[in-house]
Structures are given as structure tokens and as C-alpha cells.
Design a protein around this motif. Structure first.
Motif, mmCIF file in Angstrom:
data_model
loop_
_atom_site.group_PDB
_atom_site.id
_atom_site.type_symbol
_atom_site.label_atom_id
_atom_site.label_comp_id
_atom_site.label_asym_id
_atom_site.label_seq_id
_atom_site.Cartn_x
_atom_site.Cartn_y
_atom_site.Cartn_z
ATOM 1 N N GLU A 169 8.477 10.525 -4.701
ATOM 2 C CA GLU A 169 7.164 10.460 -4.060
ATOM 3 C C GLU A 169 6.272 9.438 -4.745
ATOM 4 O O GLU A 169 5.553 8.685 -4.086
ATOM 5 C CB GLU A 169 6.495 11.831 -4.083
ATOM 6 C CG GLU A 169 7.172 12.846 -3.202
ATOM 7 C CD GLU A 169 6.572 14.230 -3.371
ATOM 8 O OE1 GLU A 169 5.916 14.491 -4.403
ATOM 9 O OE2 GLU A 169 6.767 15.053 -2.463
ATOM 10 N N ILE A 170 6.315 9.407 -6.062
ATOM 11 C CA ILE A 170 5.512 8.451 -6.826
ATOM 12 C C ILE A 170 5.938 7.032 -6.489
ATOM 13 O O ILE A 170 5.105 6.158 -6.226
ATOM 14 C CB ILE A 170 5.641 8.729 -8.342
ATOM 15 C CG1 ILE A 170 4.994 10.068 -8.684
ATOM 16 C CG2 ILE A 170 5.046 7.594 -9.163
ATOM 17 C CD1 ILE A 170 5.326 10.572 -10.082
ATOM 18 N N GLU A 171 7.228 6.790 -6.487
ATOM 19 C CA GLU A 171 7.747 5.457 -6.195
ATOM 20 C C GLU A 171 7.415 5.035 -4.769
ATOM 21 O O GLU A 171 6.945 3.918 -4.534
ATOM 22 C CB GLU A 171 9.252 5.419 -6.423
ATOM 23 C CG GLU A 171 9.856 4.062 -6.207
ATOM 24 C CD GLU A 171 11.337 4.014 -6.547
ATOM 25 O OE1 GLU A 171 12.039 3.196 -5.924
ATOM 26 O OE2 GLU A 171 11.783 4.763 -7.432
ATOM 27 N N HIS A 172 7.655 5.910 -3.816
ATOM 28 C CA HIS A 172 7.390 5.585 -2.412
ATOM 29 C C HIS A 172 5.899 5.305 -2.190
ATOM 30 O O HIS A 172 5.529 4.327 -1.527
ATOM 31 C CB HIS A 172 7.867 6.705 -1.493
ATOM 32 C CG HIS A 172 7.610 6.441 -0.046
ATOM 33 N ND1 HIS A 172 8.239 5.437 0.653
ATOM 34 C CD2 HIS A 172 6.769 7.037 0.830
ATOM 35 C CE1 HIS A 172 7.800 5.429 1.902
ATOM 36 N NE2 HIS A 172 6.904 6.388 2.027
ATOM 37 N N THR A 173 5.050 6.147 -2.735
ATOM 38 C CA THR A 173 3.608 5.960 -2.586
ATOM 39 C C THR A 173 3.168 4.634 -3.187
ATOM 40 O O THR A 173 2.377 3.901 -2.584
ATOM 41 C CB THR A 173 2.838 7.119 -3.241
ATOM 42 O OG1 THR A 173 3.237 8.349 -2.618
ATOM 43 C CG2 THR A 173 1.333 6.936 -3.106
ATOM 44 N N THR A 174 3.699 4.293 -4.350
ATOM 45 C CA THR A 174 3.327 3.036 -4.992
ATOM 46 C C THR A 174 3.816 1.847 -4.177
ATOM 47 O O THR A 174 3.105 0.843 -4.033
ATOM 48 C CB THR A 174 3.866 2.978 -6.430
ATOM 49 O OG1 THR A 174 3.379 4.122 -7.146
ATOM 50 C CG2 THR A 174 3.409 1.715 -7.140
ATOM 51 N N ARG A 175 5.003 1.945 -3.619
ATOM 52 C CA ARG A 175 5.517 0.859 -2.774
ATOM 53 C C ARG A 175 4.603 0.651 -1.565
ATOM 54 O O ARG A 175 4.213 -0.478 -1.246
ATOM 55 C CB ARG A 175 6.934 1.148 -2.311
ATOM 56 C CG ARG A 175 7.519 0.004 -1.475
ATOM 57 C CD ARG A 175 8.931 0.244 -0.984
ATOM 58 N NE ARG A 175 9.874 0.316 -2.077
ATOM 59 C CZ ARG A 175 10.541 1.410 -2.454
ATOM 60 N NH1 ARG A 175 10.375 2.541 -1.798
ATOM 61 N NH2 ARG A 175 11.384 1.385 -3.451
ATOM 62 N N VAL A 176 4.222 1.736 -0.908
ATOM 63 C CA VAL A 176 3.330 1.639 0.252
ATOM 64 C C VAL A 176 1.961 1.129 -0.194
ATOM 65 O O VAL A 176 1.341 0.311 0.493
ATOM 66 C CB VAL A 176 3.219 2.998 0.977
ATOM 67 C CG1 VAL A 176 2.182 2.943 2.089
ATOM 68 C CG2 VAL A 176 4.575 3.420 1.525
ATOM 69 N N TYR A 177 1.504 1.550 -1.335
ATOM 70 C CA TYR A 177 0.235 1.078 -1.905
ATOM 71 C C TYR A 177 0.242 -0.440 -2.072
ATOM 72 O O TYR A 177 -0.728 -1.121 -1.721
ATOM 73 C CB TYR A 177 0.035 1.784 -3.253
ATOM 74 C CG TYR A 177 -1.178 1.401 -4.044
ATOM 75 C CD1 TYR A 177 -2.445 1.864 -3.699
ATOM 76 C CD2 TYR A 177 -1.056 0.616 -5.185
ATOM 77 C CE1 TYR A 177 -3.560 1.544 -4.466
ATOM 78 C CE2 TYR A 177 -2.159 0.298 -5.956
ATOM 79 C CZ TYR A 177 -3.408 0.765 -5.596
ATOM 80 O OH TYR A 177 -4.505 0.448 -6.364
ATOM 81 N N LEU A 178 1.338 -0.974 -2.554
ATOM 82 C CA LEU A 178 1.447 -2.424 -2.711
ATOM 83 C C LEU A 178 1.563 -3.113 -1.358
ATOM 84 O O LEU A 178 0.995 -4.186 -1.144
ATOM 85 C CB LEU A 178 2.631 -2.777 -3.615
ATOM 86 C CG LEU A 178 2.509 -2.288 -5.062
ATOM 87 C CD1 LEU A 178 3.773 -2.610 -5.841
ATOM 88 C CD2 LEU A 178 1.285 -2.862 -5.745
ATOM 89 N N GLU A 179 2.292 -2.506 -0.422
ATOM 90 C CA GLU A 179 2.421 -3.073 0.923
ATOM 91 C C GLU A 179 1.082 -3.105 1.651
ATOM 92 O O GLU A 179 0.848 -3.972 2.491
ATOM 93 C CB GLU A 179 3.425 -2.267 1.748
ATOM 94 C CG GLU A 179 4.855 -2.424 1.312
ATOM 95 C CD GLU A 179 5.807 -1.442 1.984
ATOM 96 O OE1 GLU A 179 5.348 -0.610 2.816
ATOM 97 O OE2 GLU A 179 7.008 -1.486 1.668
ATOM 98 N N CYS A 180 0.222 -2.146 1.337
ATOM 99 C CA CYS A 180 -1.096 -2.039 1.978
ATOM 100 C C CYS A 180 -2.184 -2.752 1.170
ATOM 101 O O CYS A 180 -3.373 -2.461 1.333
ATOM 102 C CB CYS A 180 -1.476 -0.571 2.155
ATOM 103 S SG CYS A 180 -0.484 0.309 3.357
ATOM 104 N N ASP A 181 -1.784 -3.649 0.304
ATOM 105 C CA ASP A 181 -2.734 -4.412 -0.512
ATOM 106 C C ASP A 181 -3.696 -3.513 -1.283
ATOM 107 O O ASP A 181 -4.887 -3.793 -1.380
ATOM 108 C CB ASP A 181 -3.502 -5.421 0.344
ATOM 109 C CG ASP A 181 -2.594 -6.457 0.971
ATOM 110 O OD1 ASP A 181 -1.628 -6.873 0.303
ATOM 111 O OD2 ASP A 181 -2.841 -6.828 2.124
#
Length: 105
Positions: free
Chosen positions: A43-55
Motif C-alpha cells: 500500500e505504501i509503495e502503490h500510494t507513493t507511485r500514484v503520488y509521483l504520477e499525480c505530481d
């Protein structure tokens, strides 16, 4: 990305797979503690990936993942603690993006 994509349209993405030795060393250095964090690490990894994708737009990440913005903040903060990567530092931000995209590839 899907379908036919021109190499120029990929930006820095091809670099993610360019140097496996460097990537392995960076992964060992930064992602080992994340991997050891148990089931929450996904969950931490996925959220961070989406966080980076969403600027780094917390509200957009929360909307996409259907979670509270504070949950996004907590998970991203936890990512930074576990990986020793500060997403406010450009080098760490790029390293995080690179490592997370490499894992997905």
C-alpha cells in the motif's frame, strides 16, 4: 502507457532499465526496509507511485485511491522514513521515481 508509443514520447522511462547493477544497488539500499515492512509495504509503495504520477497532488491521489488525504500523507511519509528518501529533494524524488518504475517494469 499502452498501444504504439514513440521512443521520444517515453521521456526518461527507458533509463529505468538501462543500468541493472546501479538499480540493484539502489534497490538494496533504499527498498529493503520497505520490503521488510510487511503487508502494508504494498500500500505504501502503490500510494507513493500514484503520488509521483499525480505530481504530488495529495487530493488527486486520495480521489484515485478512494482514501482520505491524511492516509496519502501518512503512507508517503512512511515511504520516506523506510527508504531514507526525502521527496522534497530533487535527487531523492528522481531516485524514488526511478526505483518504483523499475519495480513495475
Amino acid at each position: 502507457m499502452s498501444g504504439v508509443v514513440r521512443l521520444a514520447g517515453l521521456g526518461p522511462r527507458p533509463l529505468v532499465l538501462a543500468d541493472p547493477l546501479t538499480a540493484d544497488n539502489l534497490s538494496a539500499r533504499h527498498l529493503a526496509a520497505l520490503d521488510a515492512a510487511g503487508h502494508s509495504s504494498n500500500e505504501i509503495e502503490h500510494t507513493t507511485r500514484v503520488y509521483l504520477e499525480c505530481d504530488q497532488d495529495v487530493r488527486e491521489v486520495a480521489r484515485r485511491l478512494a482514501v482520505h488525504p491524511n492516509t496519502v500523507r501518512y503512507r508517503v511519509s512512511r515511504f520516506q522514513e523506510l527508504t531514507d528518501l526525502n521527496l522534497r529533494r530533487t535527487e531523492d524524488l528522481v531516485t524514488s521515481w526511478w526505483l518504483l518504475n523499475r519495480r513495475r517494469a
